[in-house]
Enzyme design. Sequence first.
Site, PDB file in Angstrom:
ATOM      1  N   GLU A 266       1.598  -1.472  -0.166  1.00  8.65           N
ATOM      2  CA  GLU A 266      -0.525  -0.259   0.403  1.00  8.65           C
ATOM      3  C   GLU A 266       0.902   1.403   0.330  1.00  8.65           C
ATOM      4  OE1 GLU A 266      -3.611   0.294   3.380  1.00  8.65           O
ATOM      5  OE2 GLU A 266      -2.266   2.689   3.054  1.00  8.65           O
ATOM      6  N   CYS A 303      -3.281   7.370   5.131  1.00 10.62           N
ATOM      7  CA  CYS A 303      -3.408   7.417   3.065  1.00 10.62           C
ATOM      8  C   CYS A 303      -4.567   7.423   2.804  1.00 10.62           C
ATOM      9  CB  CYS A 303      -3.099   5.916   3.282  1.00 10.62           C
ATOM     10  SG  CYS A 303      -4.159   4.733   4.423  1.00 10.62           S
TER      11      CYS A 303
HETATM   12  P1  NAP Z   1       9.208   4.245   4.160  1.00 12.65           P
HETATM   13  O1  NAP Z   1      10.414   5.457   3.408  1.00 12.65           O
HETATM   14  O2  NAP Z   1       8.558   3.065   2.630  1.00 12.65           O
HETATM   15  O3  NAP Z   1       9.264   2.782   4.814  1.00 12.65           O
HETATM   16  C1  NAP Z   1       8.877   1.681   5.356  1.00 12.65           C
HETATM   17  C2  NAP Z   1       9.434   0.992   5.693  1.00 12.65           C
HETATM   18  O4  NAP Z   1       9.894   0.135   3.935  1.00 12.65           O
HETATM   19  C3  NAP Z   1      10.705   0.818   6.013  1.00 12.65           C
HETATM   20  O5  NAP Z   1      10.846   0.174   6.819  1.00 12.65           O
HETATM   21  C4  NAP Z   1      11.532   1.710   5.876  1.00 12.65           C
HETATM   22  O6  NAP Z   1      12.526   0.685   6.047  1.00 12.65           O
HETATM   23  C5  NAP Z   1      10.934  -0.295   3.741  1.00 12.65           C
HETATM   24  N1  NAP Z   1      11.717   0.415   3.043  1.00 12.65           N
HETATM   25  C6  NAP Z   1      12.830   1.548   1.797  1.00 12.65           C
HETATM   26  N2  NAP Z   1      12.647   1.751   1.100  1.00 12.65           N
HETATM   27  C7  NAP Z   1      13.356  -0.049   1.296  1.00 12.65           C
HETATM   28  C8  NAP Z   1      13.677  -0.791  -0.152  1.00 12.65           C
HETATM   29  N3  NAP Z   1      14.295   0.077  -0.457  1.00 12.65           N
HETATM   30  N4  NAP Z   1      13.644  -2.202   0.040  1.00 12.65           N
HETATM   31  C9  NAP Z   1      13.320  -2.742   1.270  1.00 12.65           C
HETATM   32  N5  NAP Z   1      12.464  -1.819   2.700  1.00 12.65           N
HETATM   33  C10 NAP Z   1      12.617  -0.700   2.384  1.00 12.65           C
HETATM   34  O7  NAP Z   1       8.001   4.655   4.600  1.00 12.65           O
HETATM   35  P2  NAP Z   1       8.274   5.967   5.698  1.00 12.65           P
HETATM   36  O8  NAP Z   1       8.690   5.993   6.338  1.00 12.65           O
HETATM   37  O9  NAP Z   1       7.237   5.473   6.335  1.00 12.65           O
HETATM   38  O10 NAP Z   1       7.930   7.399   5.447  1.00 12.65           O
HETATM   39  C11 NAP Z   1       7.930   7.878   3.919  1.00 12.65           C
HETATM   40  C12 NAP Z   1       7.265   8.307   3.527  1.00 12.65           C
HETATM   41  O11 NAP Z   1       6.094   7.195   2.057  1.00 12.65           O
HETATM   42  C13 NAP Z   1       6.387   9.386   3.593  1.00 12.65           C
HETATM   43  O12 NAP Z   1       6.639  10.798   3.867  1.00 12.65           O
HETATM   44  C14 NAP Z   1       5.353   8.830   2.705  1.00 12.65           C
HETATM   45  O13 NAP Z   1       5.151   9.549   0.859  1.00 12.65           O
HETATM   46  C15 NAP Z   1       5.244   7.675   2.119  1.00 12.65           C
HETATM   47  N6  NAP Z   1       4.245   6.894   3.376  1.00 12.65           N
HETATM   48  C16 NAP Z   1       2.896   6.371   2.616  1.00 12.65           C
HETATM   49  C17 NAP Z   1       1.715   6.171   3.368  1.00 12.65           C
HETATM   50  C18 NAP Z   1       0.488   5.510   2.900  1.00 12.65           C
HETATM   51  O14 NAP Z   1      -0.053   4.931   3.490  1.00 12.65           O
HETATM   52  N7  NAP Z   1       0.258   6.529   1.821  1.00 12.65           N
HETATM   53  C19 NAP Z   1       1.848   5.774   4.440  1.00 12.65           C
HETATM   54  C20 NAP Z   1       3.663   5.530   5.103  1.00 12.65           C
HETATM   55  C21 NAP Z   1       4.454   6.476   4.088  1.00 12.65           C
HETATM   56  P3  NAP Z   1      14.063   1.859   6.547  1.00 12.65           P
HETATM   57  O15 NAP Z   1      13.641   3.492   6.030  1.00 12.65           O
HETATM   58  O16 NAP Z   1      14.919   1.467   7.789  1.00 12.65           O
HETATM   59  O17 NAP Z   1      15.582   1.336   5.248  1.00 12.65           O
END
Ligand code: NAP
Length: 529
Positions: A266, A303
């Site tokens: 998601e 979201c």
């Molecule tokens: P994220 O950066 O996607 O991280 C979520 C999880 O996925 C973390 O555990 C992260 O680990 C891991 N991850 C990130 N990149 C990865 C990769 N290339 N390979 C494997 N695992 C990976 O999301 P976030 O930290 O929750 O928030 C950052 C942004 O995500 C927000 O600014 C927003 O734009 C978006 N977000 C959207 C929603 C939604 O429901 N639409 C919800 C939450 C966040 P590490 O960071 O520890 O490496």
Amino acid sequence: MSSPSGQSFLGFSRSQSTGPVQRCVNPATSVELAGDFFQATEADVLKAATLAAAAAPSLSALSGKLKAQFLRDIATRIEAATPTLVARATQETGLPEARCQGEIGRTIGQLRLFADLVDKGDWIDARIETANPERKPLPKPDHRSMLRPLGPVAVFCASNFPFAYSVAGGDTASAFAAGCPVIVMAHHAHCGTAEIMGGLIVDAVRACNLPEGTFSLLIGQGRVVGQQLAKHPALRAIGFTGSRLGGRALMDTAAARPSPIPVYAEMSSVNPVVLLQGALAARGEGLATGMLGSCTLGVGQFCTQPGLLILERSAEAEAFVARLSTLFAEAAEGVMLTSGIHHAYVNGLVARAAQKNVRVLAQAKSSGDANRATPTLFATEAAVFLANDSLQEEIFGPSSLVVWCAHREERDRVVTALHGSLTATIHGTDEDLNKNKELVVQLEAIAGRLVINGFPTGVEVSHAIVHGGPYPSLSDGRSTSVGSNAIYRFTRLVCYQNFPDAQLPAELQNANPLGLSRLVNGNRSDAAL
Ligand code: NAP
């Protein structure tokens, strides 16, 4: 509250990792919290995956009653540990206590929803086609099918739901309910909360005499540990909530494996809202207040936050946007969940403001304190929106974009050009809705949940909810990540041909010992054969 050990759970044992080490930070104060968290090693990932693979056959053979008992046991333990969980989570996320309490209630409710589902058992979709040896030209075989668990599932915790979409959240509950072992990748923002919750699940695994590999919890960078996990051959599926970049990276890793696996990610959703003339004329003022509330709820970190407002130009529409602009300008700033999310929000605002022919209509006052997000409203014209795909990108936080349409045909072009979203909303009177029947058909094509005269934030967990939509809101728009239908993500159909009755799973035996509702030769029945 005792200090966390900071080590991953590998079944019943703990990692002995010496690092790298990370600490959690209170985003409201920018103060580092007590407790070092040690990144799981590659050997830890291997151990968790090996244990999960070993546990998979026993879990898949578990009766619905025993799975229900396990899920209810976890729920009861969470209930008892609520004060400890809330105390740590409020510090790690900056979320208010009431929100954490409420989210724990939702998490417990989800676990019990899945417990009731598997206790009853009908969800497995038992189908029986009895044999007809006399059929010409070929005899018809006896076919019986039902859903079976996929095997070990990796769950990536969401930053914005430290409980409901983290260690014991919806992905974990639905995977356990399906009969799959789960390996959770903790989110770096709330490792302490994850550790407490992980301990409760391990206790429940022991109390229910389930195999050790039923559950593991890995700590560390998702990009390192999570990637190692996603590549492990024992894994059968991935559940993820987060950024489009992270979800996409996992989808690509999963697809590039020698044996690709499904990823239920998601990721990002702009949740368009179409405001029709009659509704604006009848209740424009109330709509503006409600819209501000929905756009800024939880500092916009949901979201289902409405990121796109689509209107045809009229005096009423102008008045609504003017009122909404005033409310945005007067709105309070809020603490975001992490400095990374705050950074992404600020960058998103700067990039949007720099787009040609996009105007900042209103921006709330900023204190300049760390991790504070200021609600911001943008506007542009339909032609600009249609020519610039970046305007469809989610800005995660309390911001929304007004898209002005000159007339209905232009609005139709905007709506049909929309990318996938979790929700789409229409505000209209009965007359509006009757005059704009095509809108529902257009929005059905791009969203999983259609809302009429309401707001998309606030997701009810139920048997009928759909929290999914076409890409990029979900990697696989055929599924939902909330509600009891989420269980189907972690299952696959198996057909048993010409099996002796005693060798069939109980669900498919002639006597129907579990009393399930089954499809027998095309007709629904709960009778014995
Ligand atoms: P994220 O950066 O996607 O991280 C979520 C999880 O996925 C973390 O555990 C992260 O680990 C891991 N991850 C990130 N990149 C990865 C990769 N290339 N390979 C494997 N695992 C990976 O999301 P976030 O930290 O929750 O928030 C950052 C942004 O995500 C927000 O600014 C927003 O734009 C978006 N977000 C959207 C929603 C939604 O429901 N639409 C919800 C939450 C966040 P590490 O960071 O520890 O490496």
